[in-house]
Scaffold this motif. Structure first.
Motif, PDB file in Angstrom:
ATOM      1  N   UNK A  39      40.883  25.026  24.858  1.00  0.00           N
ATOM      2  CA  UNK A  39      40.489  25.105  26.125  1.00  0.00           C
ATOM      3  C   UNK A  39      41.077  26.642  26.526  1.00  0.00           C
ATOM      4  N   UNK A  40      42.115  27.295  25.955  1.00  0.00           N
ATOM      5  CA  UNK A  40      42.564  28.472  26.115  1.00  0.00           C
ATOM      6  C   UNK A  40      41.498  29.669  25.900  1.00  0.00           C
ATOM      7  N   UNK A  41      40.925  29.351  24.642  1.00  0.00           N
ATOM      8  CA  UNK A  41      39.811  30.501  24.367  1.00  0.00           C
ATOM      9  C   UNK A  41      38.967  30.719  25.207  1.00  0.00           C
ATOM     10  N   UNK A  42      38.271  29.334  25.685  1.00  0.00           N
ATOM     11  CA  UNK A  42      37.042  29.236  26.738  1.00  0.00           C
ATOM     12  C   UNK A  42      37.512  29.852  27.946  1.00  0.00           C
ATOM     13  N   UNK A  43      38.618  29.532  28.218  1.00  0.00           N
ATOM     14  CA  UNK A  43      39.186  30.018  29.776  1.00  0.00           C
ATOM     15  C   UNK A  43      39.274  31.536  29.707  1.00  0.00           C
ATOM     16  N   UNK A  44      39.765  32.259  28.651  1.00  0.00           N
ATOM     17  CA  UNK A  44      39.976  33.771  28.551  1.00  0.00           C
ATOM     18  C   UNK A  44      38.555  34.245  28.345  1.00  0.00           C
ATOM     19  N   UNK A  45      37.756  33.650  27.455  1.00  0.00           N
ATOM     20  CA  UNK A  45      36.515  34.147  27.362  1.00  0.00           C
ATOM     21  C   UNK A  45      35.503  34.392  28.789  1.00  0.00           C
ATOM     22  N   UNK A  46      35.567  33.138  29.496  1.00  0.00           N
ATOM     23  CA  UNK A  46      35.056  33.239  30.909  1.00  0.00           C
ATOM     24  C   UNK A  46      35.449  34.171  31.817  1.00  0.00           C
ATOM     25  N   UNK A  47      37.002  34.392  31.793  1.00  0.00           N
ATOM     26  CA  UNK A  47      37.471  35.512  32.838  1.00  0.00           C
ATOM     27  C   UNK A  47      37.126  36.638  32.361  1.00  0.00           C
ATOM     28  N   UNK A  48      37.178  36.954  30.864  1.00  0.00           N
ATOM     29  CA  UNK A  48      36.935  38.486  30.503  1.00  0.00           C
ATOM     30  C   UNK A  48      35.638  38.749  30.838  1.00  0.00           C
ATOM     31  N   UNK A  49      34.578  37.967  30.797  1.00  0.00           N
ATOM     32  CA  UNK A  49      33.011  38.075  31.249  1.00  0.00           C
ATOM     33  C   UNK A  49      32.893  38.484  32.685  1.00  0.00           C
ATOM     34  N   UNK A  50      33.941  38.181  33.492  1.00  0.00           N
ATOM     35  CA  UNK A  50      33.478  38.509  34.922  1.00  0.00           C
ATOM     36  C   UNK A  50      33.045  39.674  35.372  1.00  0.00           C
ATOM     37  N   UNK A  51      33.302  40.637  34.656  1.00  0.00           N
ATOM     38  CA  UNK A  51      32.739  42.163  34.823  1.00  0.00           C
ATOM     39  C   UNK A  51      31.251  42.315  34.792  1.00  0.00           C
ATOM     40  N   UNK A  52      30.610  41.097  34.235  1.00  0.00           N
ATOM     41  CA  UNK A  52      29.072  41.222  34.327  1.00  0.00           C
ATOM     42  C   UNK A  52      28.247  40.687  35.538  1.00  0.00           C
ATOM     43  N   UNK A  53      28.946  41.274  36.517  1.00  0.00           N
ATOM     44  CA  UNK A  53      28.220  41.079  37.943  1.00  0.00           C
ATOM     45  C   UNK A  53      28.106  39.609  38.183  1.00  0.00           C
ATOM     46  N   UNK A  54      27.006  39.257  38.643  1.00  0.00           N
ATOM     47  CA  UNK A  54      26.608  37.973  39.230  1.00  0.00           C
ATOM     48  C   UNK A  54      26.147  36.889  37.938  1.00  0.00           C
ATOM     49  N   UNK A  55      26.430  37.257  36.820  1.00  0.00           N
ATOM     50  CA  UNK A  55      25.828  36.305  35.644  1.00  0.00           C
ATOM     51  C   UNK A  55      26.636  36.492  34.531  1.00  0.00           C
ATOM     52  N   UNK A  56      26.970  35.767  33.884  1.00  0.00           N
ATOM     53  CA  UNK A  56      27.797  35.589  32.641  1.00  0.00           C
ATOM     54  C   UNK A  56      26.720  35.322  31.241  1.00  0.00           C
ATOM     55  N   UNK A  57      26.411  36.015  30.474  1.00  0.00           N
ATOM     56  CA  UNK A  57      25.731  35.690  29.209  1.00  0.00           C
ATOM     57  C   UNK A  57      26.651  35.215  28.183  1.00  0.00           C
TER      58      UNK A  57
END
Length: 508
Positions: A159-177
């Protein structure tokens, strides 16, 4: 296929009569959702929760339902609650696959979070598709997509790795690839955190107790430095969270843990524990105290992003004597900057030291791992010479060189040395003694020249732009001129290194 199913359904009810009644107590989906800020607090009754918590502060949702849901909540809140239900709306990105395609069951690129958290083999992923309601053609396409994207299945990430990854992706504007490899990378980073705690527990010992007060001024430079950069990471994280820049917060935390605490500080203090020499005892004690403070604050700083692993590791830290530490990291106070830890001068010195270490490491032949070779530091200013002298043993240990000799500007550099320019006042050399590849060294110098030349051209273009001298503040112009002078000096140093290399290798 769908048209045929609709035709069969109509045929099965043909000639039959039905009476349909609307449930009088059910609203349309979006209208009932629009009441959410009110109903969760007990509306329409005048409850204590409604009086205390309405209106709320922040709503977090997706851009795609901004008008379906958010607008309705605002309108109904104003009409029925007398005020807007929230002051701010944080719009999170929409998650897509690694190629940026929208997730679709028919394409087989849908990522189930549980599959990432728990892991799943390729056979398991294909079986999941078969359990769905895809028609044969869609199922074939979906299976091909799964085989292409996950030939070895999905590794267990937690869970922690997925959570951290998704949060770190938030700089990608309106989408997360979303690339699962990145999530796997953060799972491996969790192992790094475990190793850091394991190292600390071994060095702190079973009977460690944190002193009531810690005097930073009496600590070794490396301890002062790690607390100063920790202080900066705390400040950056707090300001980023307040500004809803969550990706910046994860970057600040990750950089401190990975590149400063684990890669530098933990490695730098290891010599203090190699033996029990009494002369190292003050440094050992300071290192223990600093290590505990760093891990305690670092785990609390990371906790909102990785709640499970930080709770587990924080519970393992020794509890300070006579402390009032909370039962859980979840309810502990979040770190805040400590003014006494600020040391900009030391940070600047360590930047130079770590640049020198990285340059020396880069000079080693890729085939060599454990061999230690003589190194030299050519200092072109007294200040740089004093800095290198102060951190000489640290540079030697971190760069794994045999010894480090400090040279003045007029000293002759030894033969068969690979060269790297740290800055205009510092160059480092590694004596390769027969292993010197002249062509490879020339290529390194050429790349460095091109890099500096590109920076110089960009800066020159900026300074030559129309209106620069009239509009740019004097302080900016002076700083640009200083940068330009430094770049030109580095180009001269590279030219000199190229001439020396040609002379020593007989290349005219």
């Amino acid at each position: 296929m769908k048209a045929m199913q609709t035709w069969k359904h109509r045929k099965s009810i043909q000639g039959k009569k039905f009476q349909l009644n609307q449930d009088p107590d059910v609203l349309d989906t979006w209208f009932s959702s629009g009441l959410f800020p009110l109903t969760v607090l007990g509306w329409p009754d005048d409850t204590a929760d409604l009086r205390a918590f309405y209106p709320t502060s922040v709503l977090e949702t997706g851009l795609d339902i901004l008008f379906f849901w958010v607008a309705r909540m605002v309108m109904m809140g104003m009409q029925l609650g007398g005020d807007v239900p929230f002051q701010k709306v944080y719009l999170h990105p929409i998650i897509r696959d690694a190629r940026g395609c929208k997730m679709s069951k028919s394409l087989g690129n849908v990522i189930d979070p549980l599959e990432v958290i728990n892991g799943m083999s390729l056979d398991g992923l294909l079986k999941r598709l078969e359990e769905g309601n895809l028609d044969p053609n869609e199922l074939k396409i979906a299976k091909e997509g799964k085989k292409k994207d996950y030939p070895d299945g999905i590794a267990e990430c937690g869970t922690d790795a997925l959570r951290f990854a998704l949060i770190s992706y938030t700089s990608q504007s309106d989408r997360i690839n979303l690339d699962i490899k990145r999530v796997v990378g953060y799972r491996q980073w969790c192992n790094k955190l475990w190793n850091a705690i394991r190292f600390a527990m071994g060095k702190l010992g079973d009977n460690y107790t944190l002193p009531a007060t810690i005097d930073v001024s009496l600590m070794p430079p490396i301890c002062k430095w790690i607390l100063s950069v920790l202080n900066k990471a705390i400040g950056k994280t707090v300001t980023s969270l307040e500004a809803y820049k969550f990706s910046d917060a994860t970057s600040a935390i990750y950089s401190w843990w990975q590149y400063q605490l684990c890669d530098v500080f933990i490695e730098a203090i290891k010599p203090y524990f190699f033996n029990d020499f009494q002369e190292f005892e003050p440094a050992r004690a300071a290192s223990r105290d600093t290590l505990w403070v760093c891990l305690d604050a670092g785990l609390r700083l990371l906790h909102p992003f990785m709640p499970y692993v930080t709770e587990e590791l924080w519970q393992r830290l020794p509890q300070p004597k006579d402390s009032c530490r909370k039962d859980s990291i979840m309810i502990s106070e979040y770190p805040s900057p400590v003014e006494e830890w600020i040391n900009d001068k030391l940070e600047n010195e360590m930047d130079i030291v770590l640049d020198a270490v990285n340059k020396l490491r880069s000079l080693k032949p890729p085939t060599e791992t454990n061999e230690r070779r003589p190194a030299f530091a050519l200092c072109r200013s007294q200040q740089i010479a004093e800095t290198i002298q102060c951190y000489q043993s640290l540079i030697m240990f971190l760069s794994s060189v045999l010894h480090l000799k400090i040279l003045a500007e007029n000293d002759e550099t030894p033969a068969e040395c690979a060269t790297a320019v740290v800055n205009k006042d510092l160059s480092v050399y590694l004596q390769l003694q027969g292993a010197l590849n002249a062509d490879a060294e020339r290529e390194k110098l050429r790349k460095k020249r091109d890099e500096i030349q590109k920076l110089q051209n960009a800066l020159t273009q900026k300074m030559d732009a129309s209106g620069y001298r009239e509009k740019a503040p004097q302080s900016v112009q002076e700083e640009d001129m200083r940068k330009l002078t430094a770049l030109l000096e580095q180009l001269e140093i590279i030219s000199e290194a190229e001439k020396k290399l040609d002379a020593k290798t007989g290349n005219n």
